[in-house]
Structures are given as C-alpha cells and as structure tokens.
Write an enzyme that holds these catalytic residues in place. Sequence first.
Site, short mmCIF file in Angstrom:
data_model
loop_
_atom_site.label_atom_id
_atom_site.label_comp_id
_atom_site.label_asym_id
_atom_site.label_seq_id
_atom_site.Cartn_x
_atom_site.Cartn_y
_atom_site.Cartn_z
N SER A 1 0.82 -1.21 0.00
CA SER A 1 0.00 0.00 0.00
C SER A 1 0.85 1.25 0.00
CB SER A 1 -0.93 -0.01 1.21
OG SER A 1 -0.22 -0.37 2.36
N HIS B 1 -2.49 -2.95 -6.21
CA HIS B 1 -2.96 -2.62 -4.86
C HIS B 1 -4.48 -2.67 -4.79
CE1 HIS B 1 -3.32 0.57 -1.46
NE2 HIS B 1 -3.33 -0.65 -0.97
N GLU C 1 -5.15 -0.18 -7.78
CA GLU C 1 -4.10 0.77 -8.16
C GLU C 1 -3.00 -0.03 -8.85
OE1 GLU C 1 -3.21 4.63 -5.36
OE2 GLU C 1 -3.09 2.69 -4.39
N ASN D 1 -3.57 6.20 -0.70
CA ASN D 1 -3.11 6.43 0.67
C ASN D 1 -2.49 7.81 0.84
OD1 ASN D 1 -4.02 4.21 2.13
ND2 ASN D 1 -2.47 2.91 1.17
#
Length: 286
Positions: free
Chosen positions: A119, A142, A154, A192
């Site tokens: 992540s 991801h 992702e 994130n």
Amino acid sequence: MSINHVFVAGAGLMGHGIAQVHAAVGASVSLYEPDLARAVAGRDRIAANLDRAVAKGKLDAAARDAVLARITPVADVRAAADADLVIEAVFEDEGVKTALWASIDAAAQASAIFASNTSSISIDRLAAATAPARRPRFVGMHFFSPVPVMPLVELIRGSATDDATEAAIRDLAARLGKQVIVSADTPGFIVNRILMPLLTEAMHAFEEGVGTAVDIDTGAKVGLNHPMGPLELADFIGLDVCLGIMRVLEEGIGGPQFAPPQVLLDLVAAGHLGQKTGRGFHSYPR
Ligand code: CAA
C-alpha cells in the site's frame, strides 16, 4: 497471457480477499502462509464470506463449494512453481516483503508475473529483491478492503515493468470487475496519499478533545457521506498498518500531515490495533 493459477502470499485481511476474488472468477489459487494453520484460517474466512452470500440468496451452495474447492492452503513457496501470477499481500514491512520475494523468485517459473499488494512501499525497491530478468514482470497491484466489495485496483509500474505486464494486469482487473488507476511509484501511491492526512487529522481532533470518536466518525459519515468515519476506517484497516503507511509517507515525502499522531503510537504500543484485536478508537464488536 492467460492467468489460471494464482499464488497468493499472505492470508490476512487483504490476502484472503484477494484469493477469494480470483477463485470466484475461475482461477485456481494457492493461499500461502509459512504456518499452514494460518493459510487454512484464511480459507475458513473465505468460507464464512461465501456462507453469508449464500444466506442472503446471492450465491448458491454449489457455486460456494466450487469457489472453495479452487483454493488450496499451502505452507511451502515451492507451490508457486507453476503459478502464472504471484500476488504478495504480507505485512507492510520492506524486509519481510523482500525476503519473501527472493524466496518466491527462486521457486517460480520465469514467465510468472509478480505483483505486490503493497500500500505504500516502492515497487522498484521490492523488485530489487528478484533477479534482473524478473523485473520486467514485477508490478504493483494494490487492492482495497474489503477486496470482494471495493472495485478499485491501483496499478504501479516500476522502472523496469514492461507493457505486456501492465496489459496482463489490466485484463485481470477487468476479469475481476475492478477499475484500474495508474499511480507513479511514489510513497503511498494515490489513494493512501489522500487517505492518510484525513486519518491523521481525525486522530488529532480526537486527541485534542474536539469531539468523541463517535461524533468525529458521525461527522464524516453524515456530513460528508463517507461510508465509514475516519477513526472506524483506521480501526478497520488496522492501526499498525496505518502507522506503517504513515511512516513510509513521512520518510518519503515529509510534512506534518503524514506524521503519526501520539494517540496512534500509544494505541499500537498497547496492542490495540483496531477491529482485529477488539479495540482501537472503538471497541469491537460494536
Ligand atoms: N468482506 C466481504 N464482504 C463484505 C465485508 C467483508 N469484510 N464487509 C461487508 N461486505 C459486503 C456485505 O456482505 C454486503 O454485500 P451485499 O451488498 O452483496 O449484501 C456489502 O459488503 C455491504 O455490507 P453491509 O451492508 O454489511 O455494510 P455497509 O453497507 O456498511 O458496507 C463496507 C460495509 C462496504 C465495508 C462500507 O462500510 C465501506 O465501503 N467502508 C469503507 C471501506 C474503505 O474505505 N475501504 C478502503 C480502505 S483503504 C485500503 O484498503 C487500502 C490501504 O492500503 C489501507
């Protein structure tokens, strides 16, 4: 290339969900943990998810059994020998991930694609644990939790990732019903990078007594239409996982918005890691 056998390393929150969605579209899945009991526990968690779907009338019992039959818990990386794709979803620690990638690289066939569900950690740094010949087929993939529900992947290309690998991951994501966004190989990628400042700010508001955990979460849910408030979302992701991601962002990008708040450090030090330990900003079951 066709992806029929997927080796999923890690059977925790992300790994079990990743295994489930691949088995659901017909792939055979090896679900790996170094301790076989943990791999079996991951498959049991998938069985519980599927049982809920059967109870709701969204899946029939035969389909549930077929999905489960495609998942084999394993405790030996040599089960990756004939995998078309290896997805690594182990704890967010660079040393743990690179050690595992090096051992899988020695076991897997040359044509296998390697995808990390990291992540936040650099894809180039993880790819460096594998032989140079592998790196064109090393990529970031991801997923978001709960994996069967969240329709995003992702995709992160490392500097060596080739076009065929990106195309194979795009095809696979389409097969899984997931939308792809492409992120540069920078700390925390896209999602994130956006999410962690929201979580840190909510934690600062909590530690400063601006509101209770329930009121902070209700503010985001009712006032911003978020499905979960930031503190319950942090509990859901895992406070140790959030801390790890914040540290990568703080070291890699810098800025107070990524610095882990004291309340988070205290909760993690006390072993209160959120939903999985029964206590975080909230207590569970709620
Ligand atoms: N596993 C599998 N399925 C689950 C699930 C789980 N843990 N939790 C819920 N579901 C399913 C339910 O079975 C239900 O399915 P159906 O619609 O087919 O019946 C559906 O999700 C909705 O569940 P509920 O009605 O029980 O609950 P809800 O409406 O409150 O939704 C939620 C639950 C989907 C988790 C919702 O609260 C949500 O979207 N929360 C935010 C999740 C989020 O932001 N995830 C990203 C986290 S960041 C991340 O993962 C990446 C990282 O790097 C940190």
